[in-house]
Design a protein around this motif. Structure first.
Motif, PDB file in Angstrom:
ATOM      1  N   LEU A   1       1.907   3.198  -3.303  1.00 21.16           N
ATOM      2  CA  LEU A   1       0.736   2.982  -2.455  1.00 21.16           C
ATOM      3  C   LEU A   1      -0.218   4.165  -2.551  1.00 21.16           C
ATOM      4  O   LEU A   1       0.188   5.319  -2.363  1.00 21.16           O
ATOM      5  CB  LEU A   1       1.153   2.802  -0.994  1.00 21.16           C
ATOM      6  CG  LEU A   1       1.812   1.481  -0.608  1.00 21.16           C
ATOM      7  CD1 LEU A   1       2.240   1.537   0.854  1.00 21.16           C
ATOM      8  CD2 LEU A   1       0.866   0.319  -0.842  1.00 21.16           C
ATOM      9  N   ALA A   2      -1.484   3.898  -2.791  1.00 21.99           N
ATOM     10  CA  ALA A   2      -2.510   4.934  -2.763  1.00 21.99           C
ATOM     11  C   ALA A   2      -2.673   5.440  -1.327  1.00 21.99           C
ATOM     12  O   ALA A   2      -2.372   4.716  -0.369  1.00 21.99           O
ATOM     13  CB  ALA A   2      -3.834   4.378  -3.276  1.00 21.99           C
ATOM     14  N   PRO A   3      -3.162   6.673  -1.153  1.00 25.71           N
ATOM     15  CA  PRO A   3      -3.327   7.202   0.207  1.00 25.71           C
ATOM     16  C   PRO A   3      -4.154   6.298   1.105  1.00 25.71           C
ATOM     17  O   PRO A   3      -3.799   6.085   2.271  1.00 25.71           O
ATOM     18  CB  PRO A   3      -4.014   8.556  -0.034  1.00 25.71           C
ATOM     19  CG  PRO A   3      -3.600   8.953  -1.405  1.00 25.71           C
ATOM     20  CD  PRO A   3      -3.493   7.688  -2.182  1.00 25.71           C
ATOM     21  N   GLU A   4      -5.232   5.734   0.579  1.00 23.42           N
ATOM     22  CA  GLU A   4      -6.075   4.873   1.419  1.00 23.42           C
ATOM     23  C   GLU A   4      -5.377   3.556   1.748  1.00 23.42           C
ATOM     24  O   GLU A   4      -5.656   2.940   2.791  1.00 23.42           O
ATOM     25  CB  GLU A   4      -7.425   4.613   0.742  1.00 23.42           C
ATOM     26  CG  GLU A   4      -7.390   3.759  -0.507  1.00 23.42           C
ATOM     27  CD  GLU A   4      -7.086   4.525  -1.782  1.00 23.42           C
ATOM     28  OE1 GLU A   4      -7.211   3.922  -2.869  1.00 23.42           O
ATOM     29  OE2 GLU A   4      -6.714   5.718  -1.686  1.00 23.42           O
ATOM     30  N   ARG A   5      -4.477   3.110   0.876  1.00 21.55           N
ATOM     31  CA  ARG A   5      -3.716   1.890   1.177  1.00 21.55           C
ATOM     32  C   ARG A   5      -2.816   2.119   2.382  1.00 21.55           C
ATOM     33  O   ARG A   5      -2.588   1.200   3.184  1.00 21.55           O
ATOM     34  CB  ARG A   5      -2.864   1.482  -0.027  1.00 21.55           C
ATOM     35  CG  ARG A   5      -3.612   0.847  -1.185  1.00 21.55           C
ATOM     36  CD  ARG A   5      -4.086  -0.557  -0.898  1.00 21.55           C
ATOM     37  NE  ARG A   5      -3.132  -1.356  -0.161  1.00 21.55           N
ATOM     38  CZ  ARG A   5      -2.035  -1.932  -0.676  1.00 21.55           C
ATOM     39  NH1 ARG A   5      -1.761  -1.808  -1.962  1.00 21.55           N
ATOM     40  NH2 ARG A   5      -1.236  -2.651   0.084  1.00 21.55           N
ATOM     41  N   ARG A   6      -2.304   3.320   2.514  1.00 18.20           N
ATOM     42  CA  ARG A   6      -1.441   3.635   3.658  1.00 18.20           C
ATOM     43  C   ARG A   6      -2.234   3.662   4.958  1.00 18.20           C
ATOM     44  O   ARG A   6      -1.642   3.625   6.041  1.00 18.20           O
ATOM     45  CB  ARG A   6      -0.730   4.964   3.416  1.00 18.20           C
ATOM     46  CG  ARG A   6       0.170   4.957   2.168  1.00 18.20           C
ATOM     47  CD  ARG A   6       0.784   6.317   1.914  1.00 18.20           C
ATOM     48  NE  ARG A   6       1.754   6.654   2.942  1.00 18.20           N
ATOM     49  CZ  ARG A   6       3.033   6.310   2.916  1.00 18.20           C
ATOM     50  NH1 ARG A   6       3.507   5.573   1.903  1.00 18.20           N
ATOM     51  NH2 ARG A   6       3.851   6.659   3.873  1.00 18.20           N
ATOM     52  N   ARG A   7      -3.544   3.738   4.836  1.00 12.82           N
ATOM     53  CA  ARG A   7      -4.408   3.681   6.026  1.00 12.82           C
ATOM     54  C   ARG A   7      -4.987   2.288   6.229  1.00 12.82           C
ATOM     55  O   ARG A   7      -5.853   2.100   7.090  1.00 12.82           O
ATOM     56  CB  ARG A   7      -5.535   4.711   5.901  1.00 12.82           C
ATOM     57  CG  ARG A   7      -5.041   6.158   5.812  1.00 12.82           C
ATOM     58  CD  ARG A   7      -6.199   7.137   5.926  1.00 12.82           C
ATOM     59  NE  ARG A   7      -7.085   7.080   4.780  1.00 12.82           N
ATOM     60  CZ  ARG A   7      -6.939   7.830   3.683  1.00 12.82           C
ATOM     61  NH1 ARG A   7      -5.913   8.681   3.601  1.00 12.82           N
ATOM     62  NH2 ARG A   7      -7.792   7.732   2.681  1.00 12.82           N
ATOM     63  N   GLY A   8      -4.530   1.298   5.442  1.00 13.23           N
ATOM     64  CA  GLY A   8      -4.940  -0.074   5.634  1.00 13.23           C
ATOM     65  C   GLY A   8      -6.175  -0.494   4.872  1.00 13.23           C
ATOM     66  O   GLY A   8      -6.719  -1.566   5.151  1.00 13.23           O
ATOM     67  N   HIS A   9      -6.629   0.319   3.886  1.00 14.05           N
ATOM     68  CA  HIS A   9      -7.842  -0.019   3.136  1.00 14.05           C
ATOM     69  C   HIS A   9      -7.457  -0.460   1.728  1.00 14.05           C
ATOM     70  O   HIS A   9      -6.804   0.279   0.991  1.00 14.05           O
ATOM     71  CB  HIS A   9      -8.783   1.181   3.060  1.00 14.05           C
ATOM     72  CG  HIS A   9     -10.009   0.927   2.230  1.00 14.05           C
ATOM     73  ND1 HIS A   9     -10.986   0.046   2.601  1.00 14.05           N
ATOM     74  CD2 HIS A   9     -10.388   1.434   1.018  1.00 14.05           C
ATOM     75  CE1 HIS A   9     -11.939   0.022   1.679  1.00 14.05           C
ATOM     76  NE2 HIS A   9     -11.591   0.849   0.711  1.00 14.05           N
ATOM     77  N   SER A  10      -7.849  -1.675   1.348  1.00 16.43           N
ATOM     78  CA  SER A  10      -7.560  -2.212   0.009  1.00 16.43           C
ATOM     79  C   SER A  10      -8.836  -2.302  -0.804  1.00 16.43           C
ATOM     80  O   SER A  10      -9.853  -2.823  -0.326  1.00 16.43           O
ATOM     81  CB  SER A  10      -6.931  -3.611   0.113  1.00 16.43           C
ATOM     82  OG  SER A  10      -5.656  -3.549   0.695  1.00 16.43           O
ATOM     83  N   ALA A  11      -8.788  -1.792  -2.032  1.00 13.40           N
ATOM     84  CA  ALA A  11      -9.915  -1.827  -2.955  1.00 13.40           C
ATOM     85  C   ALA A  11      -9.346  -1.704  -4.364  1.00 13.40           C
ATOM     86  O   ALA A  11      -8.163  -1.381  -4.542  1.00 13.40           O
ATOM     87  CB  ALA A  11     -10.906  -0.700  -2.654  1.00 13.40           C
ATOM     88  N   PRO A  12     -10.165  -1.963  -5.397  1.00 13.53           N
ATOM     89  CA  PRO A  12      -9.637  -1.871  -6.769  1.00 13.53           C
ATOM     90  C   PRO A  12      -9.019  -0.516  -7.093  1.00 13.53           C
ATOM     91  O   PRO A  12      -8.067  -0.441  -7.887  1.00 13.53           O
ATOM     92  CB  PRO A  12     -10.877  -2.143  -7.626  1.00 13.53           C
ATOM     93  CG  PRO A  12     -11.772  -2.956  -6.757  1.00 13.53           C
ATOM     94  CD  PRO A  12     -11.555  -2.451  -5.370  1.00 13.53           C
ATOM     95  N   GLU A  13      -9.536   0.547  -6.493  1.00 10.89           N
ATOM     96  CA  GLU A  13      -8.997   1.879  -6.776  1.00 10.89           C
ATOM     97  C   GLU A  13      -7.521   1.997  -6.379  1.00 10.89           C
ATOM     98  O   GLU A  13      -6.783   2.807  -6.942  1.00 10.89           O
ATOM     99  CB  GLU A  13      -9.821   2.944  -6.063  1.00 10.89           C
ATOM    100  CG  GLU A  13     -11.250   3.089  -6.577  1.00 10.89           C
ATOM    101  CD  GLU A  13     -12.204   2.069  -5.971  1.00 10.89           C
ATOM    102  OE1 GLU A  13     -13.395   2.098  -6.320  1.00 10.89           O
ATOM    103  OE2 GLU A  13     -11.755   1.239  -5.133  1.00 10.89           O
ATOM    104  N   GLY A  14      -7.089   1.192  -5.396  1.00  7.32           N
ATOM    105  CA  GLY A  14      -5.680   1.215  -5.008  1.00  7.32           C
ATOM    106  C   GLY A  14      -4.781   0.667  -6.099  1.00  7.32           C
ATOM    107  O   GLY A  14      -3.678   1.179  -6.335  1.00  7.32           O
ATOM    108  N   ASP A  15      -5.229  -0.382  -6.781  1.00  7.86           N
ATOM    109  CA  ASP A  15      -4.458  -0.900  -7.916  1.00  7.86           C
ATOM    110  C   ASP A  15      -4.452   0.097  -9.071  1.00  7.86           C
ATOM    111  O   ASP A  15      -3.453   0.222  -9.794  1.00  7.86           O
ATOM    112  CB  ASP A  15      -5.031  -2.232  -8.381  1.00  7.86           C
ATOM    113  CG  ASP A  15      -4.509  -3.419  -7.576  1.00  7.86           C
ATOM    114  OD1 ASP A  15      -3.606  -3.236  -6.731  1.00  7.86           O
ATOM    115  OD2 ASP A  15      -5.013  -4.542  -7.785  1.00  7.86           O
TER     116      ASP A  15
END
Length: 305
Positions: free
Chosen positions: A179-193
């Motif tokens: 999980l990307a750091p922002e994914r752990r804060r509930g934000h999904s975007a292409p950068e997470g993949d």
């Protein structure tokens, strides 16, 4: 209409709350994968996600990297999903042989990145599909015996489809360690993949699995690990876009040492590696095949959060 019946042959995988069998249609042609939900009465949200997965794979039917899935059905008193049966082994199981050759790892990641970039812009019924996989890891990438890669499990994917039922964009969901750091804060975007695929690239090259808490990648010692480090940058804006990852990884695959993915796959990939004894039972109301799974001699990938 006659009910569908399947001959179960072997357990070929197990996920969170599911068991996957290799099966053939009784009285019909072809083999399939049958994903069986372990719960007799799964929560409605699970069924909604599975229906969404079928919608997404149907919308991406002309991108062959994605595995096809049918909507969930009630068979023999259990909820199941019938999937396209893809020959080969997951990248996770192939790591038992040690790290991937550098050229093969670059090729695999380049092909995955190219498919995800295409799926982001792919036209759908209401505009671009804007697919986010959100659970990229070695266990969700299948390598075929001829060296092609297929992307598995869109169960928690996000897509801009007008008839989508489930909503998971505002919660942390995925596999810890990827999980990307922002994914752990509930934000999904292409950068997470991109981040997750960067972790996958590091795992393929080193055969070292991530911890449950993301850590800064080690100093890169060659161009491929430098790309993996860029993909795992703390700030999303500092990561390359998925199309750039595809371009750079494919370019590196032609320059790095080691066999290409097809050559390596011919040596190590098998046409369906069962993780259990053969089942050999017909699935009906009175016959259900259950066995204990054999354990891979590999570190267990973190479970979804």
């Amino acid at each position: 209409m006659l009910a569908r019946r399947f001959q179960l042959h072997a357990v070929i995988g197990r996920g969170a709350g599911t068991t996957v069998y290799r099966a053939s249609r009784v009285g019909g042609a072809g083999t399939v994968a049958v994903k069986v939900l372990d719960a007799d009465t799964p929560p409605p949200g699970i069924l909604a996600r599975l229906r969404d997965e079928a919608r997404i794979t149907a919308a991406l039917s002309d991108i062959p990297t994605f595995v096809r899935a049918e909507p969930p059905a009630r068979l023999a008193g259990r909820w199941v999903v019938i999937l396209e049966l893809v020959p080969g082994n997951t990248a996770y199981s192939l790591l038992r042989h040690g790290p991937f050759p550098l050229a093969a790892a670059a090729e695999l990641v380049g092909d995955v990145a190219a498919a995800l970039a295409a799926a982001w812009d792919h036209p759908g019924p209401g505009g671009p599909i804007r697919l986010l996989h959100r659970d990229l890891k070695p266990g969700n990438l299948q390598v075929t015996p001829d060296g092609r890669v297929r992307i598995l499990d869109l169960g928690i994917a996000s897509a801009a489809l007008p008839d989508r039922e489930s909503g998971t964009g505002a919660i942390e969901i995925g596999t810890l360690g990827y999980l990307a750091p922002e994914r752990r804060r509930g934000h999904s975007a292409p950068e997470g993949d991109v981040f997750a695929l960067g972790v996958v690239l590091g795992v393929l090259v080193t055969a070292v699995f991530p911890t449950r808490t993301p850590s800064r990648p080690a100093a890169p010692d060659h161009a491929l690990m430098a790309l993996a480090a860029e993909m795992q940058a703390e700030a999303p804006a500092d990561r390359p876009m998925m199309a750039e990852v595809a371009r750079r990884a494919r370019a590196l695959a032609g320059d790095l040492p080691g066999p290409d993915l097809a050559t390596w796959a011919r040596k190590y990939v098998r046409d369906h590696e069962a993780v259990d004894a053969r089942c050999g039972e017909v699935w009906s109301e009175d016959a259900w095949c259950t066995r204990l799974l054999a354990r891979f001699r590999l570190p267990r990938e973190p479970a979804r959060g």
